[in-house]
Enzyme design. Structure first.
Site, PDB file in Angstrom:
ATOM      1  N   GLU A  34       0.839  -1.207   0.000  1.00  0.00           N
ATOM      2  CA  GLU A  34       0.000   0.000   0.000  1.00  0.00           C
ATOM      3  C   GLU A  34       0.868   1.249   0.000  1.00  0.00           C
ATOM      4  O   GLU A  34       0.504   2.265  -0.593  1.00  0.00           O
ATOM      5  CB  GLU A  34      -0.950  -0.004   1.205  1.00  0.00           C
ATOM      6  CG  GLU A  34      -1.815  -1.258   1.313  1.00  0.00           C
ATOM      7  CD  GLU A  34      -1.089  -2.445   1.949  1.00  0.00           C
ATOM      8  OE1 GLU A  34       0.047  -2.267   2.440  1.00  0.00           O
ATOM      9  OE2 GLU A  34      -1.662  -3.553   1.948  1.00  0.00           O
ATOM     10  N   GLY A 226       2.130  -9.637 -15.852  1.00  0.00           N
ATOM     11  CA  GLY A 226       3.579  -9.492 -15.943  1.00  0.00           C
ATOM     12  C   GLY A 226       4.009  -8.968 -17.302  1.00  0.00           C
ATOM     13  O   GLY A 226       3.439  -8.000 -17.817  1.00  0.00           O
ATOM     14  N   ASP A 256       2.167  -2.987  -7.875  1.00  0.00           N
ATOM     15  CA  ASP A 256       1.716  -1.805  -7.133  1.00  0.00           C
ATOM     16  C   ASP A 256       1.863  -0.540  -7.985  1.00  0.00           C
ATOM     17  O   ASP A 256       1.007   0.343  -7.953  1.00  0.00           O
ATOM     18  CB  ASP A 256       2.505  -1.665  -5.828  1.00  0.00           C
ATOM     19  CG  ASP A 256       2.371  -2.913  -4.970  1.00  0.00           C
ATOM     20  OD1 ASP A 256       1.290  -3.525  -4.978  1.00  0.00           O
ATOM     21  OD2 ASP A 256       3.366  -3.296  -4.313  1.00  0.00           O
TER      22      ASP A 256
HETATM   23  P1  ATP Z   1       4.335  -7.944  -7.881  1.00  0.00           P
HETATM   24  O1  ATP Z   1       3.399  -8.609  -6.926  1.00  0.00           O
HETATM   25  O2  ATP Z   1       5.656  -8.616  -7.993  1.00  0.00           O
HETATM   26  O3  ATP Z   1       4.434  -6.475  -7.719  1.00  0.00           O
HETATM   27  P2  ATP Z   1       2.287  -8.517  -9.799  1.00  0.00           P
HETATM   28  O4  ATP Z   1       2.187  -9.961 -10.112  1.00  0.00           O
HETATM   29  O5  ATP Z   1       1.326  -7.908  -8.891  1.00  0.00           O
HETATM   30  O6  ATP Z   1       3.753  -8.171  -9.351  1.00  0.00           O
HETATM   31  P3  ATP Z   1       2.858  -8.029 -12.555  1.00  0.00           P
HETATM   32  O7  ATP Z   1       1.795  -8.575 -13.434  1.00  0.00           O
HETATM   33  O8  ATP Z   1       4.123  -8.756 -12.434  1.00  0.00           O
HETATM   34  O9  ATP Z   1       2.221  -7.689 -11.153  1.00  0.00           O
HETATM   35  O10 ATP Z   1       3.235  -6.567 -13.061  1.00  0.00           O
HETATM   36  C1  ATP Z   1       2.284  -5.539 -13.168  1.00  0.00           C
HETATM   37  C2  ATP Z   1       2.451  -4.813 -14.473  1.00  0.00           C
HETATM   38  O11 ATP Z   1       3.789  -4.326 -14.594  1.00  0.00           O
HETATM   39  C3  ATP Z   1       2.221  -5.714 -15.678  1.00  0.00           C
HETATM   40  O12 ATP Z   1       0.857  -5.728 -16.040  1.00  0.00           O
HETATM   41  C4  ATP Z   1       3.103  -5.045 -16.710  1.00  0.00           C
HETATM   42  O13 ATP Z   1       2.414  -3.988 -17.329  1.00  0.00           O
HETATM   43  C5  ATP Z   1       4.262  -4.480 -15.898  1.00  0.00           C
HETATM   44  N1  ATP Z   1       5.362  -5.464 -15.944  1.00  0.00           N
HETATM   45  C6  ATP Z   1       5.598  -6.476 -15.089  1.00  0.00           C
HETATM   46  N2  ATP Z   1       6.665  -7.220 -15.494  1.00  0.00           N
HETATM   47  C7  ATP Z   1       7.108  -6.639 -16.638  1.00  0.00           C
HETATM   48  C8  ATP Z   1       8.170  -6.918 -17.557  1.00  0.00           C
HETATM   49  N3  ATP Z   1       8.987  -7.971 -17.380  1.00  0.00           N
HETATM   50  N4  ATP Z   1       8.319  -6.101 -18.617  1.00  0.00           N
HETATM   51  C9  ATP Z   1       7.493  -5.046 -18.803  1.00  0.00           C
HETATM   52  N5  ATP Z   1       6.473  -4.735 -17.993  1.00  0.00           N
HETATM   53  C10 ATP Z   1       6.269  -5.521 -16.926  1.00  0.00           C
END
Ligand code: ATP
Length: 314
Positions: A34, A226, A256
């Site tokens: 948060e 991701g 976040d």
């Molecule tokens: P975390 O909990 O580790 O913060 P998460 O699983 O909640 O991650 P992710 O889907 O990994 O969230 O990442 C959120 C957004 O960030 C993705 O939708 C994407 O737009 C961007 N992102 C994440 N990883 C990458 C990457 N390897 N390259 C480019 N953009 C990325």
């Protein structure tokens, strides 16, 4: 009136460059889902309040000092002399693997209760953002979360909720049951693709889960994927956004940053496509840094990325 209220646990984050047991240099930072969202929104110019309890200790002071420097309102944060700030150790057993160990049992934020959130809610935020992590901390933090979501809805605020599953804090079964009770209050649900079932009674088929959630009153179901970008489901149907192609240093905190970007565009009155675009752009900035929040973009950086301007700032 403040744009966004969020609340949850901050942690002192001690990061080792390799296996922690080898000793040596440690980098100290603050972390917390948060807190990351709060800083992400403040960097984009929104007024944000972060409510919590921190220990009456050096990590608590580092947390407050960091948030103050980032222009996040901390006037509702309580210093608890009886419980310490939470800590986390991050190390790298392998170059491409990050490992996290928490020290958050009986932390100051785990004693968060309904009464701690009353003053911050009285300021009538436009959006209240919570995560599953706070509900997983303790019984009192979980009822504080329910109270905040219920009060937000009663006040006409938009409730945003990120599932943010932490398997070290609670089981999937408990998460499903507790998050299920939050659903009626939530307008914007954010989850990574693998976490979505936890918000939908365990349903693993994305389409079915989304239909169920929208039938349950959620207006936007936002799925983070991701490097494959993100999807938003709403009355307008399904909209997808590709991720930016960037070099990755550390993906923790990308989710976040994405949420901060998404909510920022929502506060600006932009449509769902623009919310997704700002989310993936902010996420792309975050993966380029080891810190969970330090690379959160300001408006000018975001514009530069969204307009695909030169890679070199001259
Ligand atoms: P975390 O909990 O580790 O913060 P998460 O699983 O909640 O991650 P992710 O889907 O990994 O969230 O990442 C959120 C957004 O960030 C993705 O939708 C994407 O737009 C961007 N992102 C994440 N990883 C990458 C990457 N390897 N390259 C480019 N953009 C990325």
């Amino acid at each position: 009136p403040v744009d966004v209220l969020t609340f949850g646990e901050a942690l002192g984050s001690f990061r080792a460059p390799a296996r922690l047991r080898m000793g040596g240099g440690i980098n100290l930072d603050v972390a917390g889902a948060e807190l990351n969202v709060a800083i992400g929104l403040a960097r984009l110019g929104h007024s944000v309040r972060w409510a919590s309890k921190v220990g009456a200790d050096e990590i608590g002071e580092l947390t407050l000092r960091t948030l103050l420097a980032e222009r996040v309102l901390v006037d509702s944060v309580v210093r608890d002399p009886a419980h310490p700030s939470a800590l986390m150790l991050v190390d790298k057993p392998r170059a491409d693997q990050a490992r996290v160990q928490y020290y958050r049992t009986d932390s100051a934020a785990s004693t968060l209760a309904e009464s701690d959130l009353v003053p911050a809610l009285a300021a009538k935020p436009r959006i209240v953002h919570a995560t599953g992590i706070t509900a997983a901390l303790s019984k009192s933090a979980s009822s504080a979360t329910t109270f905040a979501l219920r009060t937000a809805v009663a006040q006409g605020a938009i409730v945003s909720f990120d599932v943010n599953h932490r398997s070290q804090l609670w089981s999937a079964e408990t998460a499903i049951s507790v998050i299920g009770k939050f659903i009626p209050f939530i307008s914007v649900l954010v989850a990574s693709a693998d976490e979505l079932p936890l918000a939908a009674g365990g349903e693993t088929d994305e389409q079915v889960a989304v239909e169920q959630l929208i039938a349950g009153g959620i207006s936007e179901v936002v799925v983070k994927r991701g490097a494959d970008g993100a999807t938003a489901y709403s009355a307008a149907g399904r909209q997808d956004a590709d991720a930016f192609r960037v070099s990755v240093v550390d993906t923790i905190g990308a989710g976040d940053a994405f949420t901060a970007g998404y909510l920022s565009a929502m506060l600006d009155g932009l449509d769902i496509e623009a919310r997704l675009q700002r989310g993936v752009a902010a996420g792309a900035c975050a993966v380029g840094s080891a810190s969970d929040w330090q690379a959160a973009p300001e408006r000018t950086e975001l514009e530069r990325l969204l307009t695909a301007a030169d890679d070199v700032a001259r």
